[in-house]
Design a protein around this motif. Structure first.
Motif, PDB file in Angstrom:
ATOM      1  N   SER A   1      34.489  50.463  42.438  1.00 11.82           N
ATOM      2  CA  SER A   1      33.654  49.259  42.382  1.00 11.82           C
ATOM      3  C   SER A   1      32.229  49.586  41.946  1.00 11.82           C
ATOM      4  O   SER A   1      31.597  48.790  41.244  1.00 11.82           O
ATOM      5  CB  SER A   1      33.665  48.518  43.722  1.00 11.82           C
ATOM      6  OG  SER A   1      33.216  49.343  44.763  1.00 11.82           O
TER       7      SER A   1
ATOM      8  N   ALA B   1      32.037  43.269  44.707  1.00  7.06           N
ATOM      9  CA  ALA B   1      33.240  43.960  44.252  1.00  7.06           C
ATOM     10  C   ALA B   1      33.817  44.843  45.346  1.00  7.06           C
ATOM     11  O   ALA B   1      35.037  44.898  45.543  1.00  7.06           O
ATOM     12  CB  ALA B   1      32.926  44.801  43.012  1.00  7.06           C
TER      13      ALA B   1
ATOM     14  N   SER C   1      31.359  47.837  38.466  1.00  3.62           N
ATOM     15  CA  SER C   1      30.329  46.794  38.547  1.00  3.62           C
ATOM     16  C   SER C   1      29.151  47.121  37.645  1.00  3.62           C
ATOM     17  O   SER C   1      28.553  46.216  37.047  1.00  3.62           O
ATOM     18  CB  SER C   1      29.869  46.597  39.993  1.00  3.62           C
ATOM     19  OG  SER C   1      29.281  47.768  40.506  1.00  3.62           O
TER      20      SER C   1
END
Length: 77
Positions: free
Chosen positions: A20, A49, A24
């Motif tokens: 993540s 996320a 991201s």
């Protein structure tokens, strides 16, 4: 360190954290470019996320591991 019974939780924690974090950043960059508040927007996206990624990895990883094990050819010893 940690007992083996925590292996799945620790794996899910780190896998979701790294995935993540990186994803991201990439998606934030693709959508916005390097704007003045890029890091703030990235961290907001990362937090959102990660909240989704941890339970997904925790519950999906065992199924993925089973699928992988079925696809891997075992060597004859």
């Amino acid at each position: 360190m940690f007992d083996m019974k925590y292996r799945r939780v620790i794996f899910a924690f780190f896998m979701s954290l790294f995935m993540s974090f990186i994803m991201s950043m990439v998606i934030t960059f693709i959508n916005l470019g390097f704007v003045d508040d890029f890091v703030i927007r990235w961290m907001e996206a990362f937090f959102k996320a990660y909240v989704c990624a941890f339970p997904i990895v925790f519950f999906v990883a065992p199924a993925v591991q089973r699928i992988t094990n079925k696809l891997i050819k075992e060597e004859n010893l």
